[in-house]
Design a protein around this motif. Structure first.
Motif, PDB file in Angstrom:
ATOM      1  N   VAL A 136       5.384   3.564  -4.688  1.00 54.27           N
ATOM      2  CA  VAL A 136       4.153   4.266  -5.033  1.00 54.27           C
ATOM      3  C   VAL A 136       4.003   5.471  -4.114  1.00 54.27           C
ATOM      4  CG1 VAL A 136       1.647   4.141  -5.165  1.00 54.27           C
ATOM      5  CG2 VAL A 136       3.033   2.174  -5.863  1.00 54.27           C
ATOM      6  N   GLN A 137       3.677   6.603  -4.714  1.00 56.53           N
ATOM      7  CA  GLN A 137       3.449   7.815  -3.933  1.00 56.53           C
ATOM      8  C   GLN A 137       2.111   8.417  -4.322  1.00 56.53           C
ATOM      9  OE1 GLN A 137       6.450   7.892  -6.035  1.00 56.53           O
ATOM     10  NE2 GLN A 137       7.361   6.613  -4.435  1.00 56.53           N
ATOM     11  N   LEU A 138       1.456   9.013  -3.327  1.00 57.38           N
ATOM     12  CA  LEU A 138       0.212   9.734  -3.548  1.00 57.38           C
ATOM     13  C   LEU A 138       0.452  11.187  -3.180  1.00 57.38           C
ATOM     14  CD1 LEU A 138      -2.400   7.261  -2.028  1.00 57.38           C
ATOM     15  CD2 LEU A 138      -1.681   7.464  -4.396  1.00 57.38           C
ATOM     16  N   TYR A 148       0.693  -1.055 -11.367  1.00 54.65           N
ATOM     17  CA  TYR A 148       0.108  -1.943 -12.366  1.00 54.65           C
ATOM     18  C   TYR A 148      -1.366  -1.653 -12.528  1.00 54.65           C
ATOM     19  CZ  TYR A 148      -1.541  -6.237 -14.561  1.00 54.65           C
ATOM     20  OH  TYR A 148      -2.157  -7.133 -15.410  1.00 54.65           O
ATOM     21  N   ARG A 149      -2.024  -1.457 -11.391  1.00 52.09           N
ATOM     22  CA  ARG A 149      -3.462  -1.199 -11.436  1.00 52.09           C
ATOM     23  C   ARG A 149      -3.881  -0.504 -10.145  1.00 52.09           C
ATOM     24  NH1 ARG A 149      -8.609  -4.448 -13.028  1.00 52.09           N
ATOM     25  NH2 ARG A 149     -10.059  -3.879 -11.382  1.00 52.09           N
ATOM     26  N   ILE A 150      -4.719   0.510 -10.296  1.00 53.33           N
ATOM     27  CA  ILE A 150      -5.292   1.174  -9.126  1.00 53.33           C
ATOM     28  C   ILE A 150      -6.688   0.611  -8.931  1.00 53.33           C
ATOM     29  CG2 ILE A 150      -6.019   3.334  -8.099  1.00 53.33           C
ATOM     30  CD1 ILE A 150      -3.849   4.737  -9.700  1.00 53.33           C
ATOM     31  N   ASN A 151      -6.888  -0.118  -7.868  1.00 52.09           N
ATOM     32  CA  ASN A 151      -8.188  -0.721  -7.620  1.00 52.09           C
ATOM     33  C   ASN A 151      -9.185   0.302  -7.078  1.00 52.09           C
ATOM     34  OD1 ASN A 151      -7.283  -3.353  -8.338  1.00 52.09           O
ATOM     35  ND2 ASN A 151      -6.295  -3.505  -6.340  1.00 52.09           N
ATOM     36  N   ILE A 152      -8.762   1.016  -6.059  1.00 53.50           N
ATOM     37  CA  ILE A 152      -9.620   1.991  -5.394  1.00 53.50           C
ATOM     38  C   ILE A 152      -8.783   3.218  -5.065  1.00 53.50           C
ATOM     39  CG2 ILE A 152     -11.096   2.465  -3.391  1.00 53.50           C
ATOM     40  CD1 ILE A 152     -11.414  -0.571  -3.045  1.00 53.50           C
ATOM     41  N   MET A 153      -9.369   4.386  -5.244  1.00 54.44           N
ATOM     42  CA  MET A 153      -8.746   5.617  -4.759  1.00 54.44           C
ATOM     43  C   MET A 153      -9.811   6.450  -4.093  1.00 54.44           C
ATOM     44  SD  MET A 153      -5.878   7.021  -7.442  1.00 54.44           S
ATOM     45  CE  MET A 153      -5.258   8.277  -6.315  1.00 54.44           C
ATOM     46  N   GLY A 154      -9.362   7.326  -3.210  1.00 54.87           N
ATOM     47  CA  GLY A 154     -10.336   8.187  -2.575  1.00 54.87           C
ATOM     48  C   GLY A 154      -9.753   8.992  -1.442  1.00 54.87           C
ATOM     49  N   TRP A 155     -10.658   9.371  -0.545  1.00 51.70           N
ATOM     50  CA  TRP A 155     -10.277  10.297   0.504  1.00 51.70           C
ATOM     51  C   TRP A 155     -10.850   9.861   1.857  1.00 51.70           C
ATOM     52  CZ3 TRP A 155      -7.025  14.216  -0.752  1.00 51.70           C
ATOM     53  CH2 TRP A 155      -6.878  14.486  -2.109  1.00 51.70           C
ATOM     54  N   TYR A 215      -6.106   8.233  -0.384  1.00 49.88           N
ATOM     55  CA  TYR A 215      -5.925   6.797  -0.157  1.00 49.88           C
ATOM     56  C   TYR A 215      -5.957   6.064  -1.487  1.00 49.88           C
ATOM     57  CZ  TYR A 215      -7.536   2.026   0.592  1.00 49.88           C
ATOM     58  OH  TYR A 215      -7.692   0.671   0.547  1.00 49.88           O
ATOM     59  N   GLY A 216      -5.134   5.028  -1.584  1.00 51.97           N
ATOM     60  CA  GLY A 216      -5.179   4.191  -2.775  1.00 51.97           C
ATOM     61  C   GLY A 216      -4.919   2.732  -2.442  1.00 51.97           C
ATOM     62  N   ASN A 217      -5.717   1.859  -3.021  1.00 49.34           N
ATOM     63  CA  ASN A 217      -5.459   0.417  -2.967  1.00 49.34           C
ATOM     64  C   ASN A 217      -4.915   0.054  -4.337  1.00 49.34           C
ATOM     65  OD1 ASN A 217      -6.693  -2.529  -3.573  1.00 49.34           O
ATOM     66  ND2 ASN A 217      -6.130  -2.316  -1.435  1.00 49.34           N
ATOM     67  N   ILE A 218      -3.618  -0.248  -4.377  1.00 48.66           N
ATOM     68  CA  ILE A 218      -2.896  -0.282  -5.643  1.00 48.66           C
ATOM     69  C   ILE A 218      -2.125  -1.581  -5.793  1.00 48.66           C
ATOM     70  CG2 ILE A 218      -1.079   0.867  -6.969  1.00 48.66           C
ATOM     71  CD1 ILE A 218      -1.934   3.492  -5.544  1.00 48.66           C
ATOM     72  N   ARG A 219      -2.167  -2.125  -6.996  1.00 46.92           N
ATOM     73  CA  ARG A 219      -1.384  -3.316  -7.320  1.00 46.92           C
ATOM     74  C   ARG A 219      -0.152  -2.876  -8.108  1.00 46.92           C
ATOM     75  NH1 ARG A 219      -3.626  -9.038  -9.503  1.00 46.92           N
ATOM     76  NH2 ARG A 219      -3.993  -9.233  -7.284  1.00 46.92           N
ATOM     77  N   THR A 220       0.993  -3.379  -7.670  1.00 49.27           N
ATOM     78  CA  THR A 220       2.247  -3.033  -8.341  1.00 49.27           C
ATOM     79  C   THR A 220       2.530  -4.040  -9.456  1.00 49.27           C
ATOM     80  OG1 THR A 220       3.634  -4.393  -6.922  1.00 49.27           O
ATOM     81  CG2 THR A 220       3.107  -2.166  -6.141  1.00 49.27           C
ATOM     82  N   VAL A 244       1.728  -7.232  -6.184  1.00 53.03           N
ATOM     83  CA  VAL A 244       1.476  -7.066  -4.755  1.00 53.03           C
ATOM     84  C   VAL A 244       0.493  -5.918  -4.594  1.00 53.03           C
ATOM     85  CG1 VAL A 244       2.469  -6.449  -2.535  1.00 53.03           C
ATOM     86  CG2 VAL A 244       3.746  -7.919  -4.113  1.00 53.03           C
ATOM     87  N   THR A 245      -0.590  -6.172  -3.891  1.00 56.38           N
ATOM     88  CA  THR A 245      -1.604  -5.146  -3.652  1.00 56.38           C
ATOM     89  C   THR A 245      -1.481  -4.632  -2.226  1.00 56.38           C
ATOM     90  OG1 THR A 245      -3.114  -6.138  -5.249  1.00 56.38           O
ATOM     91  CG2 THR A 245      -4.066  -4.631  -3.633  1.00 56.38           C
ATOM     92  N   ASP A 246      -1.479  -3.309  -2.099  1.00 54.28           N
ATOM     93  CA  ASP A 246      -1.312  -2.728  -0.768  1.00 54.28           C
ATOM     94  C   ASP A 246      -2.072  -1.423  -0.693  1.00 54.28           C
ATOM     95  OD1 ASP A 246       1.684  -2.679   1.347  1.00 54.28           O
ATOM     96  OD2 ASP A 246      -0.457  -2.498   1.825  1.00 54.28           O
ATOM     97  N   ASP A 247      -2.205  -0.926   0.539  1.00 50.67           N
ATOM     98  CA  ASP A 247      -2.841   0.363   0.773  1.00 50.67           C
ATOM     99  C   ASP A 247      -1.771   1.448   0.882  1.00 50.67           C
ATOM    100  OD1 ASP A 247      -5.219  -1.189   3.011  1.00 50.67           O
ATOM    101  OD2 ASP A 247      -5.416  -0.721   0.874  1.00 50.67           O
TER     102      ASP A 247
END
Length: 119
Positions: free
Chosen positions: A1-3, A28-35, A95-100, A104-107
């Protein structure tokens, strides 16, 4: 995953900039994104976040001036910043809290984009 963040630059006080951040890769899913942002000599601090259902959270210092939004179809968040002040000068990190797809969910963090507001 890249931002991948974009949109920083130099602006005079009272001016505007718009930051963008696109997430790519095995998502798979982006839970939270921001700055978040980090000014010289300071700790990294929250600027604005948005959840998958559109709930937002802002630092008090930017409320009423910054508005975060997201385009779920593009995995992208936007941050128009208005009425900029010299104290907004910082490196802004996406920033992103992302599920692959492996569930697996990671920051994740982008590379940072510099915003400089001159007085």
């Amino acid at each position: 995953v890249q931002l991948q963040a974009s949109g920083g630059g130099l602006v005079q006080a009272g001016g505007s900039l718009r930051l963008s951040c696109a997430a790519s890769g095995s998502i798979y899913r982006i839970n939270i994104m921001g700055w978040y942002r980090q000014a010289p000599g300071a700790q990294r601090e929250l600027v604005a976040l948005i959840t998958s259902d559109g709930t937002t959270n802002y630092a008090d210092s930017v409320k009423g001036r910054f508005t975060i939004s997201r385009d779920n179809s593009k995995n992208t968040v936007y941050l128009p910043m208005n009425s900029l002040k010299p104290e907004d000068t910082a490196v802004y990190y996406c920033y992103g809290n992302i599920r692959t797809p492996h569930l697996v969910t990671d920051d994740y963090w982008g590379q940072g984009t510099l915003v400089t507001v001159s007085s």
